[in-house]
Design a protein around this motif. Sequence first.
Motif, short mmCIF file in Angstrom:
data_model
loop_
_atom_site.label_atom_id
_atom_site.label_comp_id
_atom_site.label_asym_id
_atom_site.label_seq_id
_atom_site.Cartn_x
_atom_site.Cartn_y
_atom_site.Cartn_z
N UNK A 272 9.67 6.85 -13.33
CA UNK A 272 10.81 6.33 -12.74
C UNK A 272 11.09 5.13 -13.53
N UNK A 273 12.45 5.07 -13.52
CA UNK A 273 13.23 3.74 -14.12
C UNK A 273 12.98 2.53 -13.49
N UNK A 274 12.69 2.53 -12.10
CA UNK A 274 12.48 1.10 -11.42
C UNK A 274 11.83 1.61 -10.16
N UNK A 275 10.70 0.93 -9.68
CA UNK A 275 10.44 0.97 -8.23
C UNK A 275 10.58 -0.14 -7.37
N UNK A 276 11.02 -0.04 -6.32
CA UNK A 276 11.48 -1.21 -5.34
C UNK A 276 10.19 -0.98 -4.15
N UNK A 277 9.83 -2.06 -3.98
CA UNK A 277 8.59 -2.30 -3.07
C UNK A 277 8.56 -3.20 -2.16
N UNK A 278 7.85 -3.31 -1.22
CA UNK A 278 7.96 -4.78 -0.26
C UNK A 278 7.37 -5.73 -0.99
N UNK A 279 6.03 -5.74 -1.64
CA UNK A 279 5.47 -6.72 -2.44
C UNK A 279 4.78 -7.44 -1.42
N UNK A 280 4.56 -7.47 -0.14
CA UNK A 280 3.71 -8.37 0.67
C UNK A 280 2.71 -7.85 1.32
N UNK A 281 2.34 -6.71 0.68
CA UNK A 281 1.04 -5.91 1.31
C UNK A 281 1.44 -4.96 2.51
N UNK A 282 2.79 -4.64 2.83
CA UNK A 282 2.83 -3.82 3.58
C UNK A 282 2.37 -2.33 3.62
N UNK B 176 -0.12 -0.46 2.28
CA UNK B 176 -1.53 -0.60 2.16
C UNK B 176 -2.00 0.74 1.40
N UNK B 177 -1.40 1.83 1.46
CA UNK B 177 -1.84 3.09 0.92
C UNK B 177 -1.20 3.42 -0.25
N UNK B 178 -0.12 2.66 -0.58
CA UNK B 178 0.64 2.90 -1.83
C UNK B 178 0.51 1.89 -2.81
N UNK B 179 -0.15 0.77 -2.75
CA UNK B 179 -0.47 -0.36 -3.54
C UNK B 179 -0.86 -0.02 -5.01
N UNK B 180 -2.00 0.85 -4.70
CA UNK B 180 -2.78 1.42 -5.98
C UNK B 180 -1.73 2.19 -6.82
N UNK B 181 -0.65 2.87 -6.48
CA UNK B 181 0.18 3.78 -7.17
C UNK B 181 1.27 2.91 -7.61
N UNK B 182 1.64 1.92 -7.21
CA UNK B 182 2.61 0.65 -7.58
C UNK B 182 2.04 0.00 -8.82
N UNK B 183 0.92 -0.27 -8.76
CA UNK B 183 0.02 -0.86 -9.84
C UNK B 183 0.07 -0.21 -10.96
N UNK B 184 -0.48 1.10 -10.68
CA UNK B 184 -0.58 2.23 -11.87
C UNK B 184 0.84 2.35 -12.64
N UNK B 185 1.80 2.66 -11.87
CA UNK B 185 2.97 2.76 -12.26
C UNK B 185 3.40 1.40 -13.26
N UNK B 186 3.13 0.37 -12.78
CA UNK B 186 3.62 -0.87 -13.59
C UNK B 186 2.60 -0.81 -14.77
N UNK B 187 1.44 -0.47 -14.71
CA UNK B 187 0.44 -0.49 -16.01
C UNK B 187 0.93 0.38 -17.08
N UNK B 188 1.78 1.54 -16.57
CA UNK B 188 2.47 2.37 -17.55
C UNK B 188 3.83 1.86 -18.02
#
Length: 307
Positions: free
Chosen positions: A83-93, A95-107
């Motif tokens: 993706x060009x951009x991921x929009x997330x809640x960012x406050x721990x909502x 819970x099952x997606x956080x690892x994937x958001x982190x992985x995308x950020x690392x890439x």
Amino acid sequence: MSVRHTGTIAALAATALALAMLSGCAPAAQSERPQVHVTTNILGDVVAELVGAEIDVTTLMAPGADPHSFELSARQAAEMRSADLIVANGLGLEEGLSQHVTAAAEEGVAIFEAGAAVEVLAYAEGAGDDPHFWTDPAQMIRVVDALTPLLAGLAADARGAERVRAAAADYRADLAALDEDMTVAFAAIPPSQRALVTNHHVFGYLARRFDFDVLGAAIPSGTTLAAPSAADLQGLVTAIDAAGVRTIFAESSQPDRLMQVLAEEAHRDVAVVELLTESLAPRGEEGDTYLTMMRTNTARLAAGLSR
């Protein structure tokens, strides 16, 4: 395989190839647009309103899903990383997606966390930050203001960027009108009846903005993955009786069994009213956009607490 079956398969393959050739331009054009992936369907609806046809928006969470327990497929997780951009809640909502958001950020994928734009409210129990900011439209305005420049920057050209900014200005006005209408509707509720009892703690921001008292929740936590004890439930029944609560609120994305038990245990007539709190309704049903969800909830809260 028989000759007849072979011929049928060949004909189907030829038809599929012809259709692909006829429509080949559409997918190519669509794939060239910027790609924004959004974790929750509430934020997904808002982002789609801001970008119109300028950007492709993929909302990961289906209507009616619980964001605390929702998980991605392997394909969705892989697509997030392109993706060009991921929009997330960012406050721990999510819970099952956080690892994937982190992985995308690392890439190298850009991440917009909506929680960074709001006036964050901590849970009364001291269990971290409350991620349910969208129950206060003034907080969603802050998110729109912070997100608009990023989305405009993704547009293909200056005219596209201007269309994003114009759509954002229109939507911001809609949010301001929503906030005003909610203020008027809630002002009619007597102060002695402004006590909220819900499945779990989801209305802290609404309570802060519109002067409600969060009396308690069947699940005394900010996540639906927690579990109440018998003492928790009995304490809440006692509080309901003491405060004279007449209506408690169940969430559409959660079974209402606990809320029905609370109503039955109370020593008074207590109604259970369903609200759309953490997920939009399916398309075509009442509350299938953020604005209609909030207006539906406003009407049900006002009616339930005024009875």
